[in-house]
Design a protein around this motif. Structure first.
Motif, short mmCIF file in Angstrom:
data_model
loop_
_atom_site.label_atom_id
_atom_site.label_comp_id
_atom_site.label_asym_id
_atom_site.label_seq_id
_atom_site.Cartn_x
_atom_site.Cartn_y
_atom_site.Cartn_z
N VAL A 139 -1.20 25.07 -9.41
CA VAL A 139 -1.38 24.44 -8.15
C VAL A 139 -1.05 22.90 -8.29
N LYS A 140 -0.44 22.12 -7.50
CA LYS A 140 -0.38 20.75 -7.65
C LYS A 140 -1.26 20.34 -6.50
N VAL A 141 -2.62 19.80 -6.63
CA VAL A 141 -3.30 19.40 -5.54
C VAL A 141 -3.08 17.93 -5.14
N VAL A 142 -2.57 17.77 -4.06
CA VAL A 142 -2.01 16.38 -3.63
C VAL A 142 -3.21 15.84 -2.83
N VAL A 143 -4.23 14.91 -3.21
CA VAL A 143 -5.10 14.61 -2.32
C VAL A 143 -4.60 13.30 -1.64
N VAL A 144 -4.53 13.25 -0.27
CA VAL A 144 -4.30 12.30 0.28
C VAL A 144 -5.70 11.30 0.77
N ASN A 145 -5.78 10.47 -0.25
CA ASN A 145 -7.10 9.94 -0.17
C ASN A 145 -7.33 8.72 0.67
N ASN A 146 -7.73 8.56 1.82
CA ASN A 146 -7.99 7.43 2.56
C ASN A 146 -9.42 6.96 2.57
N THR B 259 0.75 -1.17 0.21
CA THR B 259 0.09 -0.05 0.09
C THR B 259 0.91 1.24 -0.17
N LEU B 260 0.25 2.29 -0.34
CA LEU B 260 1.02 3.63 -0.32
C LEU B 260 0.90 4.18 0.88
N LYS B 261 2.19 4.36 1.60
CA LYS B 261 1.88 5.15 3.04
C LYS B 261 1.93 6.66 3.02
N PRO B 262 0.91 7.13 3.57
CA PRO B 262 1.02 8.78 3.42
C PRO B 262 2.35 9.45 3.96
N GLN B 263 2.77 8.84 5.09
CA GLN B 263 4.14 9.42 5.43
C GLN B 263 5.20 9.37 4.36
N ALA C 65 5.94 18.27 -13.87
CA ALA C 65 6.30 18.87 -15.49
C ALA C 65 5.17 19.37 -16.04
N HIS C 66 4.02 19.07 -15.58
CA HIS C 66 2.70 19.85 -16.25
C HIS C 66 2.57 21.19 -15.92
N PRO C 67 2.51 22.20 -16.89
CA PRO C 67 2.70 23.79 -16.67
C PRO C 67 1.27 24.00 -15.94
N GLY C 68 0.22 23.32 -15.87
CA GLY C 68 -1.05 23.98 -15.28
C GLY C 68 -1.40 23.14 -14.20
N PRO C 69 -2.47 23.57 -13.32
CA PRO C 69 -3.07 22.76 -12.28
C PRO C 69 -3.21 21.27 -12.41
N VAL C 70 -2.87 20.51 -11.37
CA VAL C 70 -3.10 19.31 -11.64
C VAL C 70 -3.84 18.66 -10.12
N VAL C 71 -4.63 17.81 -10.29
CA VAL C 71 -5.05 17.11 -9.05
C VAL C 71 -4.64 15.53 -9.12
N ILE C 72 -3.94 15.21 -8.01
CA ILE C 72 -3.49 13.98 -8.02
C ILE C 72 -4.04 13.07 -6.88
N ASP C 73 -4.81 12.15 -7.20
CA ASP C 73 -5.71 11.45 -6.20
C ASP C 73 -4.55 10.16 -5.78
N PHE C 74 -3.93 10.27 -4.63
CA PHE C 74 -3.22 9.30 -4.13
C PHE C 74 -3.91 8.52 -3.14
N GLU C 75 -4.24 7.18 -3.68
CA GLU C 75 -5.15 6.37 -2.99
C GLU C 75 -3.96 5.42 -1.61
N VAL C 76 -4.15 6.10 -0.53
CA VAL C 76 -3.27 5.71 0.48
C VAL C 76 -3.82 4.67 1.33
N ASP C 77 -3.12 3.95 2.41
CA ASP C 77 -3.56 3.23 3.30
C ASP C 77 -4.46 3.78 4.46
N PRO C 78 -5.68 3.41 4.46
CA PRO C 78 -6.64 4.05 5.15
C PRO C 78 -6.49 3.84 6.54
#
Lengths: 163, 578
Positions: free
Chosen positions: B476-483, B379-383, B541-554
């Motif tokens: 803006v790079k939006v990092v959604v720590v999605n649990n 799993t992806l650990k948020p830390q 690398a993307h010049p504009g806004p990005v939303v990244i959905d990081f599905e982390v260990d809930p």
């Protein structure tokens, strides 16, 4: 301990709300607040009676100071002070008891300011204890209504004669 | 940006003008004089005159999609620039939608000037359409507020509002302008200076108290500096570094103080308090001199257990707000003044403390009890994710957060070297703050990398502002720590409520990639470390806004943790220690 604060404030709409709101929000006790004109045009004097230990009183004073409309805060408790309250009491009184009540009132330097068919109105000024004492004596006659102003106060003038 | 021609014209105008202007024109001209280049707002009936004037004036206006979005943008802008953020909203619901942001600014000492319209004065008090008593409502959550009854007062009120918002301990000031005042005409007399009798902040320290501080430092064997938001606000990071190095006193930075002292400095111990490091908390427990600098001894730091907090220590407290001194802890050396000024003065003849042995103990604590989490292949650990963001950016980014687990992980695992880089809602703990604050920060500093680390809960509270990211092309790079849950509430339910998970499940959507795409914003997703590394590079690398959905260990929890009501000596260290 009971403290009397004298607070000079801008005579602006809502200034009483600002002060009362602050005291309430910070969970400070309010025994009474009285507001009126001060010696300076544009400023009002608020006299606040409150209770608290030294630390609480320091906070009350500092928090009041943070209000932009508050010009000066003085804790009068550490000075010799004249503190007075005015009370109006409507007491049940028929023709037979009027004189009796007048007799009770007299040593308090209070006065009967209105007489109705079955009640009279007494006006008294003084410190809180005096007002409470008179109230206790009047109670047996049946107290119909009470209005008290809350304490207003000023510190006494200096005693030393200027040389 | 203000239209150059208009702005220049305005600045050339004489202080008193013969021409009469409407209240709304006066307002905008005053804002331009104050150097306001960006407004955040939302129009409506009671501010129609102001927006009509704005139509001609050409100040940049960001049309947020909700007033709460507008005010959090203004807060992000203010936290980056140090200048008041300016927000406009209409009467009634427009004004009440600002309330959360105003309370947030009051708690975190963010300078704001909030302008609301109100119904005309002949309707005030009649429960008119869209009438709300916003002056009364915001009385306890503003530094000061105004209800303008006469157009001739407007220039003075605007000037005072900017002075009060931005000086002393900064904070939000609200100006409520009824519609008839916006429409009424008057000469414009903009004061260059105002003197406000009931407002005179103390900036210079008392020399006697500084002498006492020097004496206490010279004697101290276990000294600690607790540095807070006041260091950042007053721009005293250099002075603090000099002060700590010269005295050899270790530093812990509160949530609001992060970046005020470099996270890479050997004297830094991390954050204290509920989710603080072992070293910072034990230093606070065992110190003999505690120097609080621009802090307010919040209960998330002291845990409300003042009987245990810095028990054997003399406390010195430096703050610009006299009411903070003695509010929560007994103070041995009270120093009222601007943190920068105080530290500058204190540097003169500053002695070294006797901290040699103490620093060794702290080094041992740091080595023995570092921040830890259990890595995972599956799993992806948020830390891990936050540490990856830090490592790939070299820490040189503005990071905004929402509130909850991800916020604490950023505070723990992202090391901030510079002030005004970590923007978070500290005092009020406002979910929905992070994303609009990131947009405001990017507007304030277009060239810097701005990362919004948010949760799936908090992001959904203000995600409608994606429209602004797209329209203004704010990268803006939006990092959604999605649990898929309300992680911090879930953590408390696990630890304190015997795993009775009540109403914390947020699974079922939305699909954050599609949500981003619906606004024309790039959306990415990652579920493993490998994917995370790849999409993060793609996002950068993307010049504009990005939303990244990081599905982390809930099931991941924030450790260390101190339970409310416990002392800092009762730290739960988490999985590794049990």
């Amino acid at each position: 301990m009971r403290h009397i604060l004298s607070v000079l404030v801008n005579d602006q709409p809502r200034v009483l709300a600002r002060v009362a709101n602050l005291l309430g929000r910070r969970n400070f006790n309010i025994e009474s607040i009285s507001v009126g004109e001060s010696e300076e045009p544009g400023l009002s004097r608020m006299v606040i009676v409150t209770r608290g230990d030294e630390r609480t009183m320091e906070q009350v004073s500092k928090q009041l100071h943070k209000l932009v409309d508050v010009i000066k805060v003085q804790d009068l408790s550490s000075h010799p002070v004249v503190a007075r309250e005015l009370m109006l009491v409507k007491v049940g009184a028929g023709p037979s008891t009027r004189t009796e009540i007048a007799g009770i009132v007299e040593p308090f330097r209070a006065s009967v300011v209105d007489v109705g068919s079955n009640s009279i109105m007494v006006q008294v000024t003084g410190d809180r204890e005096k007002l409470d004492a008179l109230l206790d004596l009047l109670r047996p006659y049946g107290i119909k209504e009470i209005a008290r102003t809350g304490v207003t106060a000023l510190s006494r003038g200096p005693i030393k004669v200027p040389s | 940006m203000p239209h150059p021609a208009i702005a220049t014209d305005d600045r050339k105008e004489k202080v008193t003008e013969q021409k009469e202007y409407t209240g709304s024109e006066i307002l905008l001209r005053c804002l331009i004089r104050e150097g306001v280049d960006t407004l955040f707002g939302y129009p409506g009936g009671a501010v129609l005159p102001i927006y009509d004037s704005l139509y001609h004036k050409g100040i940049r206006h960001i049309l947020a999609r909700h007033e709460q979005g507008a005010i959090h943008m203004a807060e992000g802008y203010a936290r980056i620039t140090g200048k008041p953020g300016v927000v406009i909203a209409t009467s009634g619901p427009g004004a009440t939608n600002l309330v959360t942001g105003i309370a947030n600014a009051q708690m975190d000492s963010i300078p704001l000037v909030c302008i609301t319209g109100n119904v005309p004065q002949n309707l005030i008090g009649t429960d008119a359409f869209q009438e709300a008593d916003i002056t009364g409502i915001t009385m306890p959550i503003t530094k000061h507020n105004y209800f303008v009854t006469d157009v001739r007062d407007l220039p003075r009120v605007v000037k005072e509002a900017f002075v009060i918002a931005s000086t002393g301990r900064p904070g939000p000031v609200l100006i409520d302008i009824p519609k008839d005042v916006s429409n009424a005409k008057a000469h414009l007399e903009y004061p260059e200076k105002v003197s406000i009798r009931g407002y005179q902040p103390t900036t210079d320290p008392h020399p006697l108290q500084l002498q006492k501080l020097h004496a206490a430092i010279a004697k101290a064997e276990r000294p600690v500096i607790l540095a807070g938001g006041g260091v950042v606000t007053s721009g005293a990071d250099q002075e603090l570094r000099d002060f700590a190095e010269r005295t050899q006193i270790p530093v812990t930075t509160t949530l609001m103080g992060i970046g005020g002292f470099s996270g890479n400095h050997p004297l830094w111990m991390g954050m204290p308090g509920m989710h603080g490091t072992y070293a910072a908390n034990h230093a606070l427990l065992e110190c003999d001199l505690l120097i609080g600098i621009g802090v307010r001894f919040d209960d998330r730091v002291t845990m409300g257990r003042l009987d245990k907090f810095a028990k054997g220590a003399k406390i010195a407290h430096i703050d610009i707000d006299p009411a903070e001194i003695g509010k929560n802890v007994d103070t041995y050396i009270p120093i009222v003044g601007d943190v920068k000024r105080v530290l500058q003065e204190a540097l003169e003849g500053l002695p070294r403390s006797r901290s040699e042995g103490w620093l060794k103990r702290i080094e041992d604590w740091k080595r023995q009890y570092p921040l830890t989490f259990r890595p995972s292949e599956k799993t992806l650990k948020p830390q891990w994710l936050i540490r990856h963001l830090y490592e790939t950016t070299g820490g040189d980014a503005i990071v905004t957060t929402d509130v909850g687990q991800h916020q604490m992980w950023v505070a723990q695992y992202f090391r901030f070297a510079k002030p005004r880089s970590f923007i978070s809602s500290g005092g009020l703990g406002t979910m929905g703050f992070g994303f609009p604050a990131a947009l405001g920060a990017q507007i304030a500093d277009p060239d810097r990398l701005v990362i919004c680390v948010t949760g799936d809960g908090g992001f959904q509270m203000t995600s409608q502002e994606l429209a602004i990211a797209a329209l203004e092309n704010l990268p803006v790079k939006v990092v959604v720590v999605n649990n898929r849950c309300l992680g911090m509430v879930r953590q408390w339910q696990e630890v304190f409520y015997q795993e009775r998970y009540s109403e914390v499940d947020l699974s079922g959507g939305p699909d954050f990639v599609k949500l981003a795409e619906a606004y024309g914003v790039k959306g990415l997703r990652a579920r493993t470390e490998e994917e995370a590394k790849r999409v993060w590079q793609e996002a950068l690398a993307h010049p504009g806004p990005v939303v990244i959905d990081f599905e982390v260990d809930p099931e991941e929890n924030v450790y260390p943790m101190v339970a409310p009501g416990s002392g800092l000596d009762e730290m739960m260290m988490g999985d590794e220690e049990t």
